[in-house]
Motif scaffolding. Structure first.
Motif, PDB file in Angstrom:
ATOM      1  N   GLU A 125       0.848  -1.194   0.000  1.00 39.21           N
ATOM      2  CA  GLU A 125       0.000   0.000   0.000  1.00 39.21           C
ATOM      3  C   GLU A 125       0.878   1.237   0.000  1.00 39.21           C
ATOM      4  O   GLU A 125       1.827   1.339   0.784  1.00 39.21           O
ATOM      5  CB  GLU A 125      -0.922   0.019   1.223  1.00 39.21           C
ATOM      6  CG  GLU A 125      -1.970  -1.080   1.233  1.00 39.21           C
ATOM      7  CD  GLU A 125      -2.916  -0.962   2.417  1.00 39.21           C
ATOM      8  OE1 GLU A 125      -2.686  -0.063   3.267  1.00 39.21           O
ATOM      9  OE2 GLU A 125      -3.869  -1.753   2.494  1.00 39.21           O
ATOM     10  N   VAL A 126       0.537   2.171  -0.868  1.00 39.93           N
ATOM     11  CA  VAL A 126       1.259   3.447  -0.957  1.00 39.93           C
ATOM     12  C   VAL A 126       0.225   4.563  -0.897  1.00 39.93           C
ATOM     13  O   VAL A 126      -0.712   4.597  -1.705  1.00 39.93           O
ATOM     14  CB  VAL A 126       2.089   3.543  -2.256  1.00 39.93           C
ATOM     15  CG1 VAL A 126       2.722   4.922  -2.376  1.00 39.93           C
ATOM     16  CG2 VAL A 126       3.161   2.455  -2.279  1.00 39.93           C
ATOM     17  N   GLU A 127       0.401   5.470   0.048  1.00 41.78           N
ATOM     18  CA  GLU A 127      -0.556   6.558   0.244  1.00 41.78           C
ATOM     19  C   GLU A 127       0.140   7.902   0.045  1.00 41.78           C
ATOM     20  O   GLU A 127       1.246   8.121   0.540  1.00 41.78           O
ATOM     21  CB  GLU A 127      -1.147   6.483   1.651  1.00 41.78           C
ATOM     22  CG  GLU A 127      -2.176   7.556   1.947  1.00 41.78           C
ATOM     23  CD  GLU A 127      -2.752   7.435   3.343  1.00 41.78           C
ATOM     24  OE1 GLU A 127      -3.368   8.414   3.822  1.00 41.78           O
ATOM     25  OE2 GLU A 127      -2.567   6.361   3.962  1.00 41.78           O
ATOM     26  N   ASP A 128      -0.517   8.802  -0.706  1.00 37.52           N
ATOM     27  CA  ASP A 128      -0.009  10.167  -0.863  1.00 37.52           C
ATOM     28  C   ASP A 128      -1.166  11.140  -0.719  1.00 37.52           C
ATOM     29  O   ASP A 128      -2.312  10.740  -0.523  1.00 37.52           O
ATOM     30  CB  ASP A 128       0.720  10.346  -2.201  1.00 37.52           C
ATOM     31  CG  ASP A 128      -0.187  10.108  -3.407  1.00 37.52           C
ATOM     32  OD1 ASP A 128      -1.241  10.766  -3.497  1.00 37.52           O
ATOM     33  OD2 ASP A 128       0.162   9.272  -4.268  1.00 37.52           O
ATOM     34  N   SER A 129      -0.879  12.419  -0.842  1.00 38.39           N
ATOM     35  CA  SER A 129      -1.879  13.454  -0.576  1.00 38.39           C
ATOM     36  C   SER A 129      -2.612  13.927  -1.815  1.00 38.39           C
ATOM     37  O   SER A 129      -3.421  14.854  -1.731  1.00 38.39           O
ATOM     38  CB  SER A 129      -1.216  14.660   0.112  1.00 38.39           C
ATOM     39  OG  SER A 129      -0.666  14.285   1.340  1.00 38.39           O
ATOM     40  N   ASN A 130      -2.357  13.322  -2.950  1.00 39.18           N
ATOM     41  CA  ASN A 130      -3.065  13.695  -4.176  1.00 39.18           C
ATOM     42  C   ASN A 130      -4.301  12.811  -4.320  1.00 39.18           C
ATOM     43  O   ASN A 130      -4.185  11.595  -4.456  1.00 39.18           O
ATOM     44  CB  ASN A 130      -2.155  13.519  -5.391  1.00 39.18           C
ATOM     45  CG  ASN A 130      -2.816  13.992  -6.679  1.00 39.18           C
ATOM     46  OD1 ASN A 130      -3.983  14.382  -6.687  1.00 39.18           O
ATOM     47  ND2 ASN A 130      -2.069  13.965  -7.771  1.00 39.18           N
ATOM     48  N   PRO A 131      -5.519  13.397  -4.295  1.00 41.58           N
ATOM     49  CA  PRO A 131      -6.721  12.557  -4.362  1.00 41.58           C
ATOM     50  C   PRO A 131      -7.008  11.987  -5.742  1.00 41.58           C
ATOM     51  O   PRO A 131      -7.858  11.114  -5.882  1.00 41.58           O
ATOM     52  CB  PRO A 131      -7.837  13.522  -3.935  1.00 41.58           C
ATOM     53  CG  PRO A 131      -7.326  14.874  -4.305  1.00 41.58           C
ATOM     54  CD  PRO A 131      -5.837  14.822  -4.116  1.00 41.58           C
ATOM     55  N   ALA A 132      -6.301  12.457  -6.773  1.00 44.66           N
ATOM     56  CA  ALA A 132      -6.565  11.972  -8.133  1.00 44.66           C
ATOM     57  C   ALA A 132      -6.150  10.510  -8.255  1.00 44.66           C
ATOM     58  O   ALA A 132      -5.062  10.128  -7.813  1.00 44.66           O
ATOM     59  CB  ALA A 132      -5.818  12.821  -9.153  1.00 44.66           C
ATOM     60  N   PRO A 133      -6.992   9.655  -8.859  1.00 43.54           N
ATOM     61  CA  PRO A 133      -6.670   8.223  -8.953  1.00 43.54           C
ATOM     62  C   PRO A 133      -5.565   7.963  -9.966  1.00 43.54           C
ATOM     63  O   PRO A 133      -5.361   8.745 -10.907  1.00 43.54           O
ATOM     64  CB  PRO A 133      -7.996   7.602  -9.411  1.00 43.54           C
ATOM     65  CG  PRO A 133      -8.690   8.698 -10.151  1.00 43.54           C
ATOM     66  CD  PRO A 133      -8.317   9.966  -9.446  1.00 43.54           C
TER      67      PRO A 133
END
Length: 727
Positions: free
Chosen positions: A673-681
């Motif tokens: 799992e990789v999470e970032d702050s850009n909501p664009a898929p």
């Protein structure tokens, strides 16, 4: 009581007639039931209280007393008694000849005749109007009190729901509560246009400059008969009062006529169509008008509360009125709705403001902390988490410095407080320590210099700190650690199930050193682990700090993980389920190639890292995956390494803020799992024309099942490696 001395003498002739005539109790005599029970005689008391005298007997004979009763609930039963010749008592109301309305308690007793039904009835009548009025006032007072209690209970329940706006159906449940007052109620939020809402998106910005409504929704679909269940627009286009309400031009509430015409793209037009559709579907009635209250925040209107008060059109076109509330609706209904709308606006604004401050505070805190660091020859894992109970920045910090080849500086500190001032003091201390760490080699001397500079800087907050240097020995894999403690908890040395507190080098808090700092020393060998931490890991309100430290020592002795990240995960799972303060943790492990090859199934099968959004994080992520696969006994897979590289690279190129990497052993494969702050898929493309790249997600798609979901203000991308991809 005395016994009678003889028989009672008979009453004189005519005595009873005279006594009844002058009695204070109103009395009367009527004829037989079959004759309509005409009033034949009344005494003086009856004449005084009723205004009906002996001279009115002719009139009364035409208007029997019992026929004056219009609203007697027991009339039928009483008439049955009279018809059968049985005595009866009842309360009656009627209008007297002088126009007064009154309540009487009437008792009718048949006078026995020679044979057959009674031909005469003797009655008494007592005016109980005052009693009835008093009772009615008491009942009315009780009803007002009951209604006020119900209103307060409803407001209390809505306040409780507004206290937890993260619950996704808070607004829906509040609207359901309001339907105890009105037939229908519903909330709309004004987030980039009106939208019917069951709950609140607390991630949206708090109140600021509002935007005009621009959402368009088509007319409802036709029913089976080919007709739309909406009221016909019978008026010329009206002023857009809903837009005025949203922009604060009017305070409201406003009455929205649903049979009026509005421009299709106006706020009033959209709301009219949406309300018609919803109310018809839920109630089966066609509303003519609704009352709309503003749900206002501090600076702008955040939404609307629409209530239908029952006026509508039935299927046959006739105007209907709901029983609840009745015509002439009391003012308290509007008052309660207004209070709920006002409290909802304040609660939504506060929740969004709190959420924003929490995000900003955490971002500021993380910006002041170094990211995951890799040091040559050592396995290093770092972790920081702010206390979830407050949205303020804290004073905990850590730093891992590659001073030169074979020398590593490490610091963990804690500034008193949880506010911006504490964060500012932390930032100053971090900079000071970094400066002296690269200049001086001995920890005690470094902290001495920090003391001198902090005293001159007049930093207002006290702070504790541990500073250590790790030096690699030239003749093998051993390391030497030197350290000094400025009022901080001792680091722990873990070796073969034994835990040693590095209690040397103790001294006072930063800025309070009155004598030279001392330096402690210990030797590290393969497999040894160093733990540096802040008190948030062990501090609890229900126990002393010493008890918490003993719990940390006990938990550390039972660690089975063979990598720094695994050690950290075990400690967090056992000690930091509900921390009451900020937690900073640094784990340093000296690798042991032989022991690390052994599988340790008791180790937690999850790992986490926080990486900066920079190209160097791609290599760090690949190294973390390889080290984790080795610790879990999974094959060192080039496919897993490639998938992590692509996902983290995607976050670095297209995201912003920190990148969170998490690994899970699902039992049948590795999940990344990789999470970032850009909501664009993420999007699978065919590459970039005329240049290299753009195939990242295609590579991931070939090697793993993958997907994404919103996470906080950004997104989380996951990939589950195919069974054939591992190995």
């Amino acid at each position: 009581m005395t016994e009678s001395s003889g028989p009672v003498p008979p009453l004189p002739s005519g005595f009873l007639d005279a006594a009844i005539a002058v009695a204070v109790v109103p009395a009367f005599v009527t004829g037989a039931w079959g004759d309509g029970m005409p009033v034949l005689w009344v005494n003086d008391a009856f004449a005084r209280e009723s205004g009906i005298g002996v001279n009115d007997l002719a009139v009364l004979g035409k208007h029997p007393l019992l026929e004056l009763v219009d609203d007697d609930a027991e009339r039928e039963r009483s008439q049955t008694d009279l018809r059968s010749g049985r005595p009866t008592t009842r309360m009656v109301s009627g209008r007297l000849l002088d126009g007064r309305d009154t309540w009487w308690q009437v008792t009718m007793t048949p006078v026995p005749g020679d044979e057959g039904p009674a031909q005469r009835w003797f009655g008494t009548a007592t005016d109980v109007s005052t009693h009835v009025e008093r009772q009615a006032n008491q009942l009315a007072s009780l009803e007002v009190e009951r209604r006020e209690r119900a209103d307060l209970d409803l407001i209390a329940q809505t306040t409780e729901l507004l206290g937890d706006l993260e619950y996704p159906y808070a607004l829906r449940d509040i609207a359901d509560l309001l339907r105890a007052l009105v037939p229908w109620a519903g909330f709309y939020v004004n987030d980039d246009g009106l939208l019917f809402a069951d709950g609140v998106d607390v991630a949206s910005p708090p109140s600021g400059r509002g935007r005009r409504h621009a959402r368009y929704v088509p007319e409802p679909p036709e029913d089976a008969a080919g007709e739309r269940p909406v009221a016909q627009e019978t008026r010329e286009p009206a002023r857009d009062e809903i837009q005025d309400l949203l922009e604060g031009v009017v305070e409201g509430p406003v009455m929205l006529r649903l049979d009026a015409g509005f421009p299709a793209h106006s706020a009033s037009g959209w709301l009219r169509r949406d309300l018609l559709r919803r109310v018809v579907e839920e109630t089966g009635a066609l509303p003519r008008a609704v009352v709309v209250h503003a749900v206002a925040g501090r600076r702008r209107v955040l939404g609307l509360l629409a209530t239908w008060h029952g006026v509508g059109v039935a299927a046959d076109g006739t105007v209907t009125q709901e029983v609840r509330p009745a015509p002439g609706e009391p003012q308290h209904v509007h008052t309660v709705i207004e209070v709920v709308a006002r409290r909802a606006g304040t609660a939504i604004d506060n929740a969004r403001l709190y959420a924003r401050e929490h995000r900003l505070a955490e971002a500021l805190q993380r910006a002041m902390l170094p990211e995951q660091a890799d040091v040559s020859g050592l396995d290093v894992w770092t972790y920081y988490a702010p206390n979830a109970e407050h949205a303020q920045v804290g004073g905990d910090w850590y730093d891992v410095l590659q001073i030169k080849d074979g020398t590593v500086g490490l610091v963990v500190g804690d500034v008193v407080g949880h506010d911006v001032e504490a964060a500012a003091a932390m930032g100053q201390l971090r900079s000071v320590v970094r400066s002296y760490a690269f200049e001086l080699a001995t920890p005690g001397i470094v902290v001495d210099r920090v003391d001198q500079l902090v005293t001159g800087m007049r930093i207002p907050r006290s702070a504790s700190m541990v500073y250590a240097t790790l030096k690699h020995q030239q003749d093998g894999d051993a390391w030497t650690v030197q350290y000094t403690r400025a009022g901080h908890l001792p680091p722990l040395l873990l070796r073969d199930g034994t835990v040693t507190q590095l209690a040397g080098g103790a001294g006072s808090l930063i800025g309070f050193g009155s004598k030279p700092r001392t330096t402690g020393q210990a030797e590290l060998r393969r497999g040894d682990v160093l733990l540096f931490y802040t008190d948030g890991l062990i501090e609890r309100r229900d126990r002393s700090l010493k008890v918490g430290l003993d719990a940390l020592v006990e938990a550390s002795a039972r660690i089975t993980a063979r990598d720094a990240a695994g050690v950290g995960e075990e400690l967090l799972s056992r000690l930091a389920d509900a921390p009451e303060d900020d937690v900073a943790l640094v784990v340093v492990r000296v690798p042991d190639p032989v022991a690390d090859a052994e599988i340790q199934p008791l180790s937690p099968r999850s790992r986490r890292w926080l990486l900066p959004s920079e190209p160097a994080s791609i290599g760090r992520a690949r190294h973390a995956v390889l080290r984790t696969c080795q610790a879990w006994g999974l094959p060192e897979s080039a496919s897993a390494e490639l998938v992590v590289s692509e996902l983290v690279a995607n976050g670095v190129l297209h995201g912003w803020g920190n990148i969170a990497l998490r690994l899970f052993d699902t039992g049948d494969g590795l999940r990344i799992e990789v999470e970032d702050s850009n909501p664009a898929p993420p999007v699978t493309t065919d590459g970039h024309p005329n240049r290299v790249g753009g195939f990242g997600m295609q590579i991931v798609e070939r090697l793993a099942d993958w997907g994404w979901r919103p996470a906080g203000s950004g997104k989380l991308v996951w990939a589950k490696l195919h069974a054939t991809a591992v190995g």
